[in-house]
Design a protein around this motif. Structure first.
Motif, mmCIF file in Angstrom:
data_model
loop_
_atom_site.group_PDB
_atom_site.id
_atom_site.type_symbol
_atom_site.label_atom_id
_atom_site.label_comp_id
_atom_site.label_asym_id
_atom_site.label_seq_id
_atom_site.Cartn_x
_atom_site.Cartn_y
_atom_site.Cartn_z
ATOM 1 N N SER A 92 0.851 -1.284 0.083
ATOM 2 C CA SER A 92 -0.142 -0.002 -0.142
ATOM 3 C C SER A 92 0.834 1.244 -0.142
ATOM 4 O O SER A 92 0.969 2.014 1.095
ATOM 5 C CB SER A 92 -0.805 -0.085 1.207
ATOM 6 O OG SER A 92 -1.734 -1.028 1.229
ATOM 7 N N THR A 93 1.781 1.425 -0.953
ATOM 8 C CA THR A 93 2.669 2.545 -1.031
ATOM 9 C C THR A 93 2.288 3.281 -2.380
ATOM 10 O O THR A 93 1.542 3.997 -2.688
ATOM 11 C CB THR A 93 4.094 2.024 -0.979
ATOM 12 O OG1 THR A 93 4.288 0.952 -2.036
ATOM 13 C CG2 THR A 93 4.382 1.538 0.427
ATOM 14 N N SER A 94 2.926 2.989 -3.549
ATOM 15 C CA SER A 94 2.983 3.464 -4.575
ATOM 16 C C SER A 94 3.280 2.442 -5.746
ATOM 17 O O SER A 94 4.077 1.414 -5.634
ATOM 18 C CB SER A 94 3.635 4.738 -5.033
ATOM 19 O OG SER A 94 5.122 4.516 -5.048
ATOM 20 N N HIS A 97 7.090 2.302 -5.925
ATOM 21 C CA HIS A 97 8.004 1.612 -4.815
ATOM 22 C C HIS A 97 7.603 0.289 -4.662
ATOM 23 O O HIS A 97 8.361 -0.542 -4.113
ATOM 24 C CB HIS A 97 7.448 2.207 -3.203
ATOM 25 C CG HIS A 97 8.187 3.471 -2.994
ATOM 26 N ND1 HIS A 97 7.427 4.961 -3.353
ATOM 27 C CD2 HIS A 97 9.335 3.681 -2.633
ATOM 28 C CE1 HIS A 97 8.129 5.742 -2.859
ATOM 29 N NE2 HIS A 97 9.450 5.420 -2.570
ATOM 30 N N ASN A 98 6.579 -0.262 -5.420
ATOM 31 C CA ASN A 98 6.318 -1.742 -5.509
ATOM 32 C C ASN A 98 7.313 -2.286 -6.361
ATOM 33 O O ASN A 98 7.673 -3.123 -6.103
ATOM 34 C CB ASN A 98 4.847 -1.815 -5.964
ATOM 35 C CG ASN A 98 3.882 -2.189 -5.002
ATOM 36 O OD1 ASN A 98 3.437 -3.123 -4.221
ATOM 37 N ND2 ASN A 98 3.190 -0.846 -4.399
ATOM 38 N N ARG A 130 2.715 6.418 -11.623
ATOM 39 C CA ARG A 130 3.920 6.250 -10.872
ATOM 40 C C ARG A 130 3.633 6.309 -9.396
ATOM 41 O O ARG A 130 4.154 5.517 -8.530
ATOM 42 C CB ARG A 130 4.989 7.132 -11.366
ATOM 43 C CG ARG A 130 6.389 7.185 -10.608
ATOM 44 C CD ARG A 130 7.166 8.531 -11.185
ATOM 45 N NE ARG A 130 8.469 8.331 -10.659
ATOM 46 C CZ ARG A 130 8.868 8.643 -9.739
ATOM 47 N NH1 ARG A 130 7.963 8.992 -8.684
ATOM 48 N NH2 ARG A 130 10.243 8.478 -9.219
ATOM 49 N N ASP A 131 2.808 7.116 -9.161
ATOM 50 C CA ASP A 131 2.593 7.803 -7.705
ATOM 51 C C ASP A 131 1.359 7.146 -7.050
ATOM 52 O O ASP A 131 0.817 7.554 -6.196
ATOM 53 C CB ASP A 131 2.806 9.099 -7.694
ATOM 54 C CG ASP A 131 4.010 9.715 -7.952
ATOM 55 O OD1 ASP A 131 5.163 9.040 -7.419
ATOM 56 O OD2 ASP A 131 4.023 10.772 -8.359
ATOM 57 N N THR A 132 0.643 6.032 -8.029
ATOM 58 C CA THR A 132 -0.561 5.859 -7.531
ATOM 59 C C THR A 132 -0.593 4.492 -6.587
ATOM 60 O O THR A 132 0.166 3.749 -6.649
ATOM 61 C CB THR A 132 -1.375 5.161 -8.954
ATOM 62 O OG1 THR A 132 -1.477 6.235 -10.065
ATOM 63 C CG2 THR A 132 -2.996 4.652 -8.445
ATOM 64 N N GLU A 133 -1.619 4.590 -5.697
ATOM 65 C CA GLU A 133 -1.738 3.672 -4.652
ATOM 66 C C GLU A 133 -2.473 2.601 -5.462
ATOM 67 O O GLU A 133 -3.374 2.194 -6.028
ATOM 68 C CB GLU A 133 -2.679 3.889 -3.638
ATOM 69 C CG GLU A 133 -2.101 5.174 -2.803
ATOM 70 C CD GLU A 133 -3.160 5.405 -1.634
ATOM 71 O OE1 GLU A 133 -4.078 4.870 -1.284
ATOM 72 O OE2 GLU A 133 -2.832 6.357 -1.051
#
Length: 217
Positions: A92-94, A97-98, A130-133
């Motif tokens: 549950s980051t982005s 980061h995944n 890119r920055d989506t949860e």
């Protein structure tokens, strides 16, 4: 030519039932395979066994010509083999980061990881996310993020469990288009699936699990 991976005596039981009993399984370097069989035949369990996620009875393994046990799962296999679940578990980051997680866990620096992840996002067609949860992603987007997360690890063997299942037409086609590029990058790929289009891809070897035995077709 020496296979990338050869396993002898691969046996798995569930209680009194023998799920599979495979004398020899050989995977060639940069080879593409589909693993078929009826529901409940043991396809997912076989992939999880190869990934070290399921324990099996004693067997012998040769990886790039070197003998080793399958259990305890060797470091050489843990680094070389990546498993992608039918329903990928994302943090549950982005999206960024995944995809970066595995590289950072290996100890790579954030500076070296960033361009690799950016390239992988472009490859998977998810750079705009890119920055989506992950909770906001569609099923097809999650699958492509999971493939990108696997790809950055440069696996020698990629195990895909039903990679196009439950995806709509466009999402399915987007995921299918990524498979040949994984092979071009030198990875071997084994896909458990029922998808006729995946089974019919050029150069695909078909493995069928039936009544606990593995047939090469």
């Amino acid at each position: 030519m020496t296979p990338l991976l050869r396993i002898h005596g691969l046996r798995k039981r569930h209680g009194e039932r023998t799920l599979f009993d495979i004398d020899t399984l050989a995977i060639e370097a940069a080879g593409a395979y589909v693993l078929t069989g009826v529901n409940g035949a043991g396809k997912s369990t076989l992939l999880r066994t190869l990934a070290g996620l399921e324990r099996v009875d004693a067997c012998t393994v040769e990886f790039e010509g070197r003998s080793m046990p399958l259990y305890p799962y060797p470091k050489a296999l843990r680094r070389a083999i990546v498993f992608v679940h039918q329903h990928p578990i994302l943090f549950s980051t982005s999206v960024f980061h995944n995809i970066a997680y595995g590289l950072l866990a290996r100890g790579d620096s954030r500076r070296s990881v960033a361009p690799v992840v950016e390239e992988a996002m472009a490859w998977a067609g998810v750079a705009h996310l890119r920055d989506t949860e992950p909770a906001r992603l569609s099923g097809g987007e999650k699958q492509r993020v999971a493939l990108a997360r696997a790809r950055v690890l440069q696996p020698r063997l990629l195990l895909l469990d039903e990679p196009t299942a439950n995806l709509d037409g466009p999402a399915r086609e987007q995921v299918m288009a990524l498979i040949p590029t994984l092979l071009d990058a030198g990875s071997s790929v084994v896909m458990a699936c029922h998808d006729r289009d995946l089974i019919g891809l050029p150069g695909i070897h078909r493995l069928k699990l039936r009544d606990g035995r593995l047939e090469l077709r």
